[in-house]
Motif scaffolding. Sequence first.
Motif, mmCIF file in Angstrom:
data_model
loop_
_atom_site.group_PDB
_atom_site.id
_atom_site.type_symbol
_atom_site.label_atom_id
_atom_site.label_comp_id
_atom_site.label_asym_id
_atom_site.label_seq_id
_atom_site.Cartn_x
_atom_site.Cartn_y
_atom_site.Cartn_z
ATOM 1 N N UNK A 181 -32.706 -23.125 16.330
ATOM 2 C CA UNK A 181 -34.141 -22.886 16.285
ATOM 3 C C UNK A 181 -34.442 -21.519 15.680
ATOM 4 N N UNK A 182 -35.610 -21.395 15.098
ATOM 5 C CA UNK A 182 -36.028 -20.134 14.500
ATOM 6 C C UNK A 182 -37.403 -19.729 14.995
ATOM 7 N N UNK A 183 -37.680 -18.429 14.929
ATOM 8 C CA UNK A 183 -38.893 -17.892 15.542
ATOM 9 C C UNK A 183 -39.559 -16.896 14.613
ATOM 10 N N UNK A 184 -40.874 -16.966 14.567
ATOM 11 C CA UNK A 184 -41.660 -16.067 13.732
ATOM 12 C C UNK A 184 -41.685 -14.690 14.391
ATOM 13 N N UNK A 185 -41.096 -13.709 13.724
ATOM 14 C CA UNK A 185 -41.007 -12.369 14.314
ATOM 15 C C UNK A 185 -42.380 -11.768 14.606
ATOM 16 N N UNK A 186 -43.399 -12.194 13.881
ATOM 17 C CA UNK A 186 -44.728 -11.621 14.075
ATOM 18 C C UNK A 186 -45.271 -11.906 15.468
ATOM 19 N N UNK A 187 -44.714 -12.939 16.116
ATOM 20 C CA UNK A 187 -45.166 -13.269 17.473
ATOM 21 C C UNK A 187 -44.661 -12.279 18.508
ATOM 22 N N UNK A 188 -43.629 -11.525 18.158
ATOM 23 C CA UNK A 188 -42.938 -10.706 19.155
ATOM 24 C C UNK A 188 -43.104 -9.226 18.820
ATOM 25 N N UNK A 189 -43.617 -8.477 19.780
ATOM 26 C CA UNK A 189 -43.893 -7.059 19.562
ATOM 27 C C UNK A 189 -43.257 -6.240 20.684
ATOM 28 N N UNK A 190 -41.988 -5.848 20.500
ATOM 29 C CA UNK A 190 -41.342 -5.009 21.516
ATOM 30 C C UNK A 190 -42.146 -3.739 21.775
ATOM 31 N N UNK A 191 -42.219 -3.357 23.032
ATOM 32 C CA UNK A 191 -43.019 -2.203 23.432
ATOM 33 C C UNK A 191 -42.127 -1.201 24.137
ATOM 34 N N UNK A 192 -42.164 0.031 23.677
ATOM 35 C CA UNK A 192 -41.405 1.089 24.348
ATOM 36 C C UNK A 192 -42.064 1.378 25.695
ATOM 37 N N UNK A 193 -41.293 1.268 26.762
ATOM 38 C CA UNK A 193 -41.860 1.487 28.091
ATOM 39 C C UNK A 193 -40.773 1.969 29.038
ATOM 40 N N UNK A 194 -41.195 2.476 30.163
ATOM 41 C CA UNK A 194 -40.264 2.979 31.173
ATOM 42 C C UNK A 194 -40.756 2.513 32.534
ATOM 43 N N UNK A 195 -40.089 1.502 33.085
ATOM 44 C CA UNK A 195 -40.471 0.996 34.396
ATOM 45 C C UNK A 195 -39.710 1.743 35.486
ATOM 46 N N UNK A 196 -40.437 2.241 36.479
ATOM 47 C CA UNK A 196 -39.790 2.964 37.579
ATOM 48 C C UNK A 196 -38.865 2.033 38.361
#
Length: 380
Positions: A181-196
Amino acid sequence: MNILQALFFPPEQPGGVSSMVPYIQERFSKLGWPMELFSLPKRVRGKGQEPVSFDTFDVVHYEGNPIIDKYLQTYRDYVWWTKLRIKKNYDIIHAHHPISALVMKQLYPDIPLVMTIHSSFERELILNGKIVEGGMEHRFLTAVYGELESKAERILTPSASFREYLRPYVKDADRIQVIPNGFDEKRFRPISHENAVVQLITVCRLVPAKGLDVLLRACAQLKARGHAFVLHIIGDGPCREELERLAQELNLYDDIIFYGYMLHPEEFMPFFDVFVLPSRAEAFGSVFAEAALCWLALVGTNVGGIAEQIDDGVNGLLVEPENPAALCNALEKVVSDRDYRYNMARAAWNKAKKAYSLQRVIAQLKQVYTEIKPEPEAAE
């Protein structure tokens, strides 16, 4: 070239197939290849009346069984709906469910048929306790693979492991082509975050085949070892009440959030840290690739397509199914070491971006379509 993508579920329904095919349609349209989607609405039930017959086995031997009768009625409904709605010809029909494939070949025998077998309905029913292996329902559903082989010009499947699963039920499994299967990269937006507190997430239908009971028991052990976490469960299904009760029994209820069904979980996933799903079987496991593209560390079971996506210790961790202790150990590694978790997630993103790009699927499908029905220019 005018192509029909014949689905079973409407494309707005959850699942890897339904979330991928509309993007395939969009890309092909940009290439100047008209492509339409077709599916059976949920409201169409009990409309079809025509008898069902197959070439490779006698359906009559299986009639009278409730599960098989429901399957055959759905087949009749698909015939009824297709006759009602489709009024034009296509150069190729690409089906994504056995019923849609066989109905289309029955009604349009001269149009080349491509069939992608995405998963095993009978295996899911066995794991969910609905049928028994070797029983009448199992024999019927596996016999359908031979019928598909006799009717389709090309059979595709998303993983090499699933092709091996199909081998006993077809004459020549080596003819089955693997296109992950393949996926449109535009759907995915990694977010820089820091969870405690480390945030775990799983996305699936809540059925026994997904192994969430094993996940809850692993999380109970993880909590007993003193690790803080929150487990987010996105999805719904018949096991939800049972899983909520188990969470209470394991003293986990305050550490878990049950969300129910969510239409676009990939918009939500980038805020978490670890994706975990201990499936008992998985033909491909699209949600792992989606989680990787969201930059999450991956933890899964060494089954089917999951094992083809995860290189253990490199871009994720694999454990044997049905083993809460092993799953707890894997989760402990990614929960307790932020750098390890980050590096694992980065490696998962790199592999998913290269191996599971939508552009790669488009190129492979275009080759399949032109091999089956060459364009006039190519033929000349």
